[in-house]
Design a protein around this motif. Structure first.
Motif, PDB file in Angstrom:
ATOM      1  N   ARG A   1     -45.206 -74.556 -48.270  1.00 15.55           N
ATOM      2  CA  ARG A   1     -44.163 -73.541 -48.129  1.00 15.55           C
ATOM      3  C   ARG A   1     -42.939 -74.161 -47.466  1.00 15.55           C
ATOM      4  O   ARG A   1     -43.053 -74.810 -46.425  1.00 15.55           O
ATOM      5  CB  ARG A   1     -44.666 -72.362 -47.278  1.00 15.55           C
ATOM      6  N   ALA A   2     -41.768 -73.985 -48.073  1.00 21.97           N
ATOM      7  CA  ALA A   2     -40.510 -74.446 -47.476  1.00 21.97           C
ATOM      8  C   ALA A   2     -40.109 -73.466 -46.379  1.00 21.97           C
ATOM      9  O   ALA A   2     -39.922 -72.287 -46.632  1.00 21.97           O
ATOM     10  CB  ALA A   2     -39.429 -74.536 -48.539  1.00 21.97           C
ATOM     11  N   VAL A   3     -39.984 -73.954 -45.144  1.00 19.87           N
ATOM     12  CA  VAL A   3     -39.700 -73.083 -44.006  1.00 19.87           C
ATOM     13  C   VAL A   3     -38.217 -73.085 -43.651  1.00 19.87           C
ATOM     14  O   VAL A   3     -37.607 -72.039 -43.455  1.00 19.87           O
ATOM     15  CB  VAL A   3     -40.529 -73.509 -42.771  1.00 19.87           C
ATOM     16  N   SER A   4     -37.625 -74.254 -43.581  1.00 20.92           N
ATOM     17  CA  SER A   4     -36.222 -74.357 -43.159  1.00 20.92           C
ATOM     18  C   SER A   4     -35.609 -75.615 -43.756  1.00 20.92           C
ATOM     19  O   SER A   4     -36.271 -76.650 -43.847  1.00 20.92           O
ATOM     20  CB  SER A   4     -36.131 -74.398 -41.628  1.00 20.92           C
ATOM     21  N   GLY A   5     -34.350 -75.508 -44.168  1.00 19.44           N
ATOM     22  CA  GLY A   5     -33.655 -76.654 -44.744  1.00 19.44           C
ATOM     23  C   GLY A   5     -32.304 -76.855 -44.102  1.00 19.44           C
ATOM     24  O   GLY A   5     -32.196 -77.085 -42.904  1.00 19.44           O
ATOM     25  N   TYR A   6     -31.234 -76.735 -44.913  1.00 17.03           N
ATOM     26  CA  TYR A   6     -29.880 -76.967 -44.411  1.00 17.03           C
ATOM     27  C   TYR A   6     -29.502 -75.944 -43.335  1.00 17.03           C
ATOM     28  O   TYR A   6     -29.752 -74.752 -43.467  1.00 17.03           O
ATOM     29  CB  TYR A   6     -28.867 -76.877 -45.552  1.00 17.03           C
ATOM     30  N   ARG A   7     -28.915 -76.455 -42.245  1.00 19.77           N
ATOM     31  CA  ARG A   7     -28.353 -75.605 -41.206  1.00 19.77           C
ATOM     32  C   ARG A   7     -26.942 -76.087 -40.905  1.00 19.77           C
ATOM     33  O   ARG A   7     -26.720 -77.289 -40.674  1.00 19.77           O
ATOM     34  CB  ARG A   7     -29.208 -75.647 -39.930  1.00 19.77           C
ATOM     35  N   SER A   8     -25.994 -75.181 -40.896  1.00 19.74           N
ATOM     36  CA  SER A   8     -24.604 -75.538 -40.618  1.00 19.74           C
ATOM     37  C   SER A   8     -24.431 -75.927 -39.151  1.00 19.74           C
ATOM     38  O   SER A   8     -25.301 -75.681 -38.311  1.00 19.74           O
ATOM     39  CB  SER A   8     -23.686 -74.358 -40.934  1.00 19.74           C
TER      40      SER A   8
ATOM     41  N   GLY B   1     -44.535 -75.864 -44.201  1.00 21.79           N
ATOM     42  CA  GLY B   1     -45.664 -75.195 -43.564  1.00 21.79           C
ATOM     43  C   GLY B   1     -46.694 -74.760 -44.575  1.00 21.79           C
ATOM     44  O   GLY B   1     -46.554 -75.000 -45.785  1.00 21.79           O
ATOM     45  N   ASN B   2     -47.751 -74.123 -44.085  1.00 26.49           N
ATOM     46  CA  ASN B   2     -48.794 -73.581 -44.930  1.00 26.49           C
ATOM     47  C   ASN B   2     -48.343 -72.236 -45.499  1.00 26.49           C
ATOM     48  O   ASN B   2     -47.594 -71.497 -44.859  1.00 26.49           O
ATOM     49  CB  ASN B   2     -50.081 -73.389 -44.128  1.00 26.49           C
ATOM     50  N   ALA B   3     -48.815 -71.920 -46.679  1.00 31.85           N
ATOM     51  CA  ALA B   3     -48.450 -70.655 -47.315  1.00 31.85           C
ATOM     52  C   ALA B   3     -48.877 -69.457 -46.470  1.00 31.85           C
ATOM     53  O   ALA B   3     -48.222 -68.419 -46.475  1.00 31.85           O
ATOM     54  CB  ALA B   3     -49.078 -70.570 -48.700  1.00 31.85           C
ATOM     55  N   ASN B   4     -49.970 -69.611 -45.703  1.00 37.36           N
ATOM     56  CA  ASN B   4     -50.450 -68.496 -44.867  1.00 37.36           C
ATOM     57  C   ASN B   4     -49.840 -68.497 -43.465  1.00 37.36           C
ATOM     58  O   ASN B   4     -50.201 -67.684 -42.620  1.00 37.36           O
ATOM     59  CB  ASN B   4     -51.973 -68.540 -44.759  1.00 37.36           C
ATOM     60  N   GLY B   5     -48.927 -69.411 -43.198  1.00 33.25           N
ATOM     61  CA  GLY B   5     -48.250 -69.461 -41.906  1.00 33.25           C
ATOM     62  C   GLY B   5     -49.050 -70.095 -40.789  1.00 33.25           C
ATOM     63  O   GLY B   5     -48.591 -70.141 -39.644  1.00 33.25           O
ATOM     64  N   ALA B   6     -50.242 -70.615 -41.074  1.00 32.02           N
ATOM     65  CA  ALA B   6     -51.098 -71.206 -40.031  1.00 32.02           C
ATOM     66  C   ALA B   6     -50.413 -72.397 -39.371  1.00 32.02           C
ATOM     67  O   ALA B   6     -49.876 -73.267 -40.045  1.00 32.02           O
ATOM     68  CB  ALA B   6     -52.428 -71.644 -40.640  1.00 32.02           C
ATOM     69  N   CYS B   7     -50.431 -72.410 -38.034  1.00 30.95           N
ATOM     70  CA  CYS B   7     -49.870 -73.507 -37.231  1.00 30.95           C
ATOM     71  C   CYS B   7     -48.407 -73.768 -37.587  1.00 30.95           C
ATOM     72  O   CYS B   7     -47.964 -74.912 -37.611  1.00 30.95           O
ATOM     73  CB  CYS B   7     -50.688 -74.782 -37.402  1.00 30.95           C
ATOM     74  N   GLY B   8     -47.657 -72.712 -37.861  1.00 30.94           N
ATOM     75  CA  GLY B   8     -46.254 -72.865 -38.220  1.00 30.94           C
ATOM     76  C   GLY B   8     -45.442 -73.498 -37.110  1.00 30.94           C
ATOM     77  O   GLY B   8     -45.436 -73.017 -35.987  1.00 30.94           O
ATOM     78  N   LEU B   9     -44.757 -74.614 -37.429  1.00 29.77           N
ATOM     79  CA  LEU B   9     -43.910 -75.337 -36.481  1.00 29.77           C
ATOM     80  C   LEU B   9     -44.653 -75.670 -35.185  1.00 29.77           C
ATOM     81  O   LEU B   9     -44.088 -75.615 -34.091  1.00 29.77           O
ATOM     82  CB  LEU B   9     -42.642 -74.537 -36.175  1.00 29.77           C
ATOM     83  N   GLN B  10     -45.919 -76.031 -35.309  1.00 29.06           N
ATOM     84  CA  GLN B  10     -46.742 -76.432 -34.167  1.00 29.06           C
ATOM     85  C   GLN B  10     -47.433 -77.760 -34.483  1.00 29.06           C
ATOM     86  O   GLN B  10     -47.617 -78.122 -35.642  1.00 29.06           O
ATOM     87  CB  GLN B  10     -47.804 -75.371 -33.868  1.00 29.06           C
ATOM     88  N   ALA B  11     -47.830 -78.476 -33.422  1.00 31.76           N
ATOM     89  CA  ALA B  11     -48.450 -79.783 -33.597  1.00 31.76           C
ATOM     90  C   ALA B  11     -49.741 -79.708 -34.401  1.00 31.76           C
ATOM     91  O   ALA B  11     -50.084 -80.642 -35.130  1.00 31.76           O
ATOM     92  CB  ALA B  11     -48.720 -80.414 -32.225  1.00 31.76           C
ATOM     93  N   CYS B  12     -50.454 -78.572 -34.296  1.00 31.74           N
ATOM     94  CA  CYS B  12     -51.721 -78.436 -35.022  1.00 31.74           C
ATOM     95  C   CYS B  12     -51.518 -78.400 -36.539  1.00 31.74           C
ATOM     96  O   CYS B  12     -52.474 -78.520 -37.296  1.00 31.74           O
ATOM     97  CB  CYS B  12     -52.480 -77.198 -34.560  1.00 31.74           C
ATOM     98  N   PHE B  13     -50.265 -78.251 -36.989  1.00 30.15           N
ATOM     99  CA  PHE B  13     -49.970 -78.261 -38.424  1.00 30.15           C
ATOM    100  C   PHE B  13     -50.464 -79.552 -39.074  1.00 30.15           C
ATOM    101  O   PHE B  13     -50.901 -79.559 -40.229  1.00 30.15           O
ATOM    102  CB  PHE B  13     -48.460 -78.117 -38.647  1.00 30.15           C
ATOM    103  N   ALA B  14     -50.438 -80.663 -38.325  1.00 27.57           N
ATOM    104  CA  ALA B  14     -50.840 -81.965 -38.875  1.00 27.57           C
ATOM    105  C   ALA B  14     -52.270 -81.958 -39.381  1.00 27.57           C
ATOM    106  O   ALA B  14     -52.619 -82.726 -40.285  1.00 27.57           O
ATOM    107  CB  ALA B  14     -50.661 -83.058 -37.824  1.00 27.57           C
TER     108      ALA B  14
ATOM    109  N   ALA C   1     -49.090 -60.978 -39.805  1.00 25.33           N
ATOM    110  CA  ALA C   1     -48.404 -62.166 -39.296  1.00 25.33           C
ATOM    111  C   ALA C   1     -48.295 -63.228 -40.390  1.00 25.33           C
ATOM    112  O   ALA C   1     -49.177 -64.055 -40.563  1.00 25.33           O
ATOM    113  CB  ALA C   1     -49.143 -62.728 -38.088  1.00 25.33           C
ATOM    114  N   GLY C   2     -47.214 -63.202 -41.149  1.00 23.05           N
ATOM    115  CA  GLY C   2     -47.001 -64.198 -42.189  1.00 23.05           C
ATOM    116  C   GLY C   2     -46.113 -63.661 -43.294  1.00 23.05           C
ATOM    117  O   GLY C   2     -46.064 -62.454 -43.554  1.00 23.05           O
ATOM    118  N   THR C   3     -45.383 -64.569 -43.965  1.00 19.00           N
ATOM    119  CA  THR C   3     -44.449 -64.141 -45.006  1.00 19.00           C
ATOM    120  C   THR C   3     -45.161 -63.631 -46.252  1.00 19.00           C
ATOM    121  O   THR C   3     -44.528 -63.037 -47.124  1.00 19.00           O
ATOM    122  CB  THR C   3     -43.530 -65.307 -45.402  1.00 19.00           C
ATOM    123  N   GLY C   4     -46.463 -63.853 -46.344  1.00 21.79           N
ATOM    124  CA  GLY C   4     -47.213 -63.356 -47.494  1.00 21.79           C
ATOM    125  C   GLY C   4     -47.579 -61.882 -47.369  1.00 21.79           C
ATOM    126  O   GLY C   4     -48.110 -61.293 -48.315  1.00 21.79           O
ATOM    127  N   LYS C   5     -47.304 -61.292 -46.212  1.00 23.98           N
ATOM    128  CA  LYS C   5     -47.654 -59.877 -45.991  1.00 23.98           C
ATOM    129  C   LYS C   5     -46.541 -58.946 -46.502  1.00 23.98           C
ATOM    130  O   LYS C   5     -45.384 -59.334 -46.648  1.00 23.98           O
ATOM    131  CB  LYS C   5     -47.901 -59.613 -44.496  1.00 23.98           C
TER     132      LYS C   5
END
Length: 475
Positions: free
Chosen positions: A118-125, A166-179, A431-435
């Motif tokens: 899942r693409a979470v964040s890209g270009y920021r001005s 990130g994961n499609a289910n939002g698990a460990c979003g922007l956290q070290a456990c994502f690895a 809790a997640g964008t899939g909801k």
């Protein structure tokens, strides 16, 4: 990716220099100062990555190029540079066209392997980055904010070439456990094949200036990304041979210091048979701890402690006694017996002592926590809302050694806190964008927090309805 002509013509020299670096002592040099955006800068060889010596390479400073180099010391020029971007297919994340195409190709390959990215964040001005940095500074203070967020004008996201995944289910979003999640493992192993590298790897904060971010990937083009991967460099700074942080001023010669007379290996123990930690350049000042053994001195250098041979030290001035004991004992006298303390900001409780550990919950500002033991590396073991974990002592005050530990509270029954939205924000059924989206909360509205954060999402109440919102857009 098609490499710049200057890079191609210098490849023979680069390979030759790389070969020499493996058999001859390195010649330390400071990193070159930033040059105008339209030029490339020649980086000097520097041991910055666990003793790994990388040959000098051209550094791209043109922000319109896919291989532009950006960090705290090398800001964008112009500082408010804004690239042309396109939306990544199926998302609202925007990237430069080259990076967007490469990401889509990578996502398709992952899907074939049964992994959904899942693409979470890209270009920021520049302005959006300023908002985020100022927000983190208000919450955590400037020092910590600088470890997790870039000063506007120095962010890779502003180039349109960096993406958080990130994961499609939002698990460990922007956290070290994502690895350790399916997506985290897949991109860590395969991203370079599609032109991306993990930009901020574990244990490289002293080099990159940022905490471990296994979700942040930078597009360089397939050729350069594979070169970085194959080189063994753990950071782009190490690959180019430059430091990520501004050089500190040379310390005055005082008691407890010495100066190196050659490029000097720091090892884990007193003797050449011990593991190499880092190579200290010739002429550098090092701090002596006061311990000496068989002609070897224990020293501190670049946040590391190890041993070096005294044959390659001069101006040796031993301290009266090792400093490490006196430094550690002082603060613990007043707090090691503490029973409770108060938070001075919204504070993450983690599973261990350090920001790389999983977030258990976020403790609101001004709450009382029970201190369960002694401090470890600046972190305290605490209990709050029936859960045990670790918090940074930087954001604790009013330590109390009298009375009993505070009673634990149930987040659902305790007095609710509130936050404001910083953008139009979807409230979802879970809790997640899939909801399912329940409603959209307008920017600047106050919501009631009903309980503890889960994977970066908060349970909230707004307009008489209950649901979940992303904590990224609350303050």
């Amino acid at each position: 990716m098609k490499l710049p002509r200057a890079f191609k013509t210098s490849m023979a020299a680069v390979l030759s220099a790389a070969l020499l670096a493996t058999v001859l002592p390195a010649t330390p040099a400071l990193a070159a100062a930033p040059a105008p955006a339209t030029s490339a800068v020649q980086a000097q060889a520097l041991a910055v990555d666990g003793g790994l010596q990388i040959a000098a390479k051209k550094i791209q400073r043109n922000p319109s190029k896919d291989d532009v180099f950006v960090n705290k010391k090398y800001p964008l020029s112009p500082v408010k540079y804004a690239p042309k971007t396109v939306a990544v297919k199926g998302t609202n994340v925007r990237l430069k066209s080259s990076a967007a195409k490469a990401y889509s190709k990578m996502a398709k390959a992952a899907a074939k392997d049964g992994v959904k990215i899942r693409a979470v964040s890209g270009y920021r001005s520049y302005n959006r980055q300023a908002e985020l940095f100022n927000y983190y500074t208000r919450i955590y203070g400037k020092s910590y904010a600088s470890r997790i967020s870039a000063v506007p004008g120095t962010s890779e996201h502003q180039t349109g070439l960096a993406i958080d995944v990130g994961n499609a289910n939002g698990a460990c979003g922007l956290q070290a456990c994502f690895a350790n999640t399916p997506v985290g493992k897949w991109v860590g192993k395969n991203a370079h094949k599609y032109g991306f590298i993990m930009r901020y790897q574990k244990g490289q904060e002293s080099v990159t200036g940022y905490s471990y971010e296994p979700w942040h990937f930078r597009y360089l083009g397939t050729s350069l990304a594979k070169s970085v991967k194959n080189s063994g460099a753990k950071s782009l700074e190490a690959f180019y041979g430059v430091s990520g942080k501004k050089a500190k001023s040379t310390p005055k010669q005082t008691k407890g210091t010495a100066r190196t007379t050659a490029n000097l290996n720091m090892r884990t123990g007193a003797g050449a048979g011990n593991r190499l930690l880092v190579t200290i350049p010739k002429g550098k000042s090092v701090q002596l701890t006061g311990s000496k053994k068989s002609g070897w001195y224990q020293i501190r250098y670049s946040s590391k402690t190890g041993w070096v041979s005294g044959k390659y030290l001069k101006n040796i001035s031993m301290p009266a006694a090792p400093k490490k004991d006196s430094k550690k004992s002082a603060p613990q006298k007043s707090t090691s017996n503490a029973k409770s303390a108060k938070t001075t900001a919204n504070l993450n409780m983690r599973a261990g002592a350090g920001t790389s550990h999983r977030v258990v919950l976020t403790i609101p500002n001004g709450k009382k926590v029970a201190v369960r033991g002694a401090k470890k590396s600046g972190w305290y073991p605490v209990k709050y809302a029936g859960k045990n974990g670790w918090v940074s002592g930087t954001y604790l005050s009013n330590f109390s050694s009298s009375g009993t530990a505070p009673k634990t509270t149930n987040p659902k029954s305790s007095k609710s806190s509130s936050k404001k939205t910083i953008a139009n924000l979807n409230m979802r059924s879970g809790a997640g964008t899939g909801k399912r989206v329940i409603l959209t909360i307008p920017k600047g509205k106050t919501v009631t927090i009903r309980g503890s954060k889960k994977s970066g999402w908060y349970p909230v109440k707004y307009a008489g309805k209950n649901g979940w919102v992303s904590g990224t857009y609350l303050r």
